[in-house]
Design a protein around this motif. Structure first.
Motif, PDB file in Angstrom:
ATOM      1  N   LEU A 152       9.761 -29.695  17.383  1.00 32.45           N
ATOM      2  CA  LEU A 152       9.933 -29.344  18.383  1.00 32.45           C
ATOM      3  C   LEU A 152      10.550 -30.371  19.761  1.00 32.45           C
ATOM      4  N   ARG A 153       9.949 -31.617  18.449  1.00 35.23           N
ATOM      5  CA  ARG A 153      10.602 -32.921  19.161  1.00 35.23           C
ATOM      6  C   ARG A 153      12.449 -32.956  19.250  1.00 35.23           C
ATOM      7  N   MET A 154      13.087 -32.176  18.512  1.00 32.98           N
ATOM      8  CA  MET A 154      14.545 -32.180  18.288  1.00 32.98           C
ATOM      9  C   MET A 154      14.717 -30.951  18.968  1.00 32.98           C
ATOM     10  N   VAL A 155      13.854 -30.258  19.195  1.00 36.79           N
ATOM     11  CA  VAL A 155      14.919 -29.351  20.072  1.00 36.79           C
ATOM     12  C   VAL A 155      14.513 -28.573  21.702  1.00 36.79           C
ATOM     13  N   ASN A 156      13.427 -28.859  21.509  1.00 35.77           N
ATOM     14  CA  ASN A 156      12.403 -28.940  22.718  1.00 35.77           C
ATOM     15  C   ASN A 156      12.551 -27.261  23.002  1.00 35.77           C
ATOM     16  N   ASN A 157      11.754 -26.442  22.593  1.00 39.04           N
ATOM     17  CA  ASN A 157      11.737 -25.351  23.131  1.00 39.04           C
ATOM     18  C   ASN A 157      11.127 -25.020  22.234  1.00 39.04           C
ATOM     19  N   SER A 158       9.255 -24.277  22.969  1.00 39.16           N
ATOM     20  CA  SER A 158       8.521 -23.632  21.878  1.00 39.16           C
ATOM     21  C   SER A 158       8.939 -22.638  20.243  1.00 39.16           C
ATOM     22  N   GLU A 159       9.373 -21.588  21.269  1.00 44.81           N
ATOM     23  CA  GLU A 159      10.284 -20.540  20.934  1.00 44.81           C
ATOM     24  C   GLU A 159      10.932 -20.928  19.801  1.00 44.81           C
TER      25      GLU A 159
END
Length: 181
Positions: free
Chosen positions: A32-39
């Motif tokens: 999540l910290r690397m893509v910043n999108n929960s889905e």
């Protein structure tokens, strides 16, 4: 963990759910910290656990299992971003202020700083971004990052140092750009 892995490799595939429950929060957090999108993070976390399952026989018990898991996760995300050409990293927790100083103005400025910092992180090459995120966001030690990335300890220290310097330069340039506008 090692005993569970040996049993899984011995044929008790149902025990993998135990590893999954132990490490799903860690993997999701890193992703999540690397893509910043929960889905996206959910989808990627599932892909990562499939990769972990398929590669359990390659696990070396000289290292902590969590280190091996994070290494697979970060490598998977780097490969994913190369394919998708996405460079989004959230670093929300890096800039925080005491809540007793919270005013609408301070909240706005805090949000603006986060956006500026995230933009600066986007501009960093992965060789600097990954160690910085693992160090500052995941609170991993230099040695753990070295184990995850497969790089030497001195290289990790150097990359974090240089990454911070690059971030500073990018932030200064963005600030100068605001002044010129």
């Amino acid at each position: 963990d090692y005993e569970i892995i040996q049993e899984i490799l011995g044929g008790n595939k149902d025990l993998f759910s135990e590893l999954l429950s132990r490490y799903k929060a860690l993997v999701f957090s890193v992703v999540l910290r690397m893509v910043n999108n929960s889905e996206e993070a959910n989808d990627l976390s599932q892909e990562i656990f499939i990769k972990i399952y398929k590669n359990l026989d390659k696990y070396n018990n000289e290292y902590k299992f969590s280190t091996w898991v994070i290494r697979i996760a970060t490598n998977h995300i780097i490969d994913y971003r190369r394919k998708k050409k996405q460079d989004v990293v959230s670093i929300d927790e890096l800039t925080s202020e005491p809540s007793f100083l919270s005013t609408p103005e301070s909240e706005y400025l805090k949000k603006e700083r986060k956006v500026t910092l995230n933009d600066a992180l986007k501009a960093l090459p992965d060789i600097y971004k990954v160690p910085i995120v693992l160090y500052h966001q995941e609170n991993l030690s230099y040695q753990e990052i070295a184990d995850i990335t497969g790089e030497s300890l001195s290289k990790i220290k150097n990359r974090i140092f240089r990454g911070r310097k690059l971030l500073k330069d990018i932030l200064i340039k963005s600030k100068e750009g605001e002044i010129c506008e």
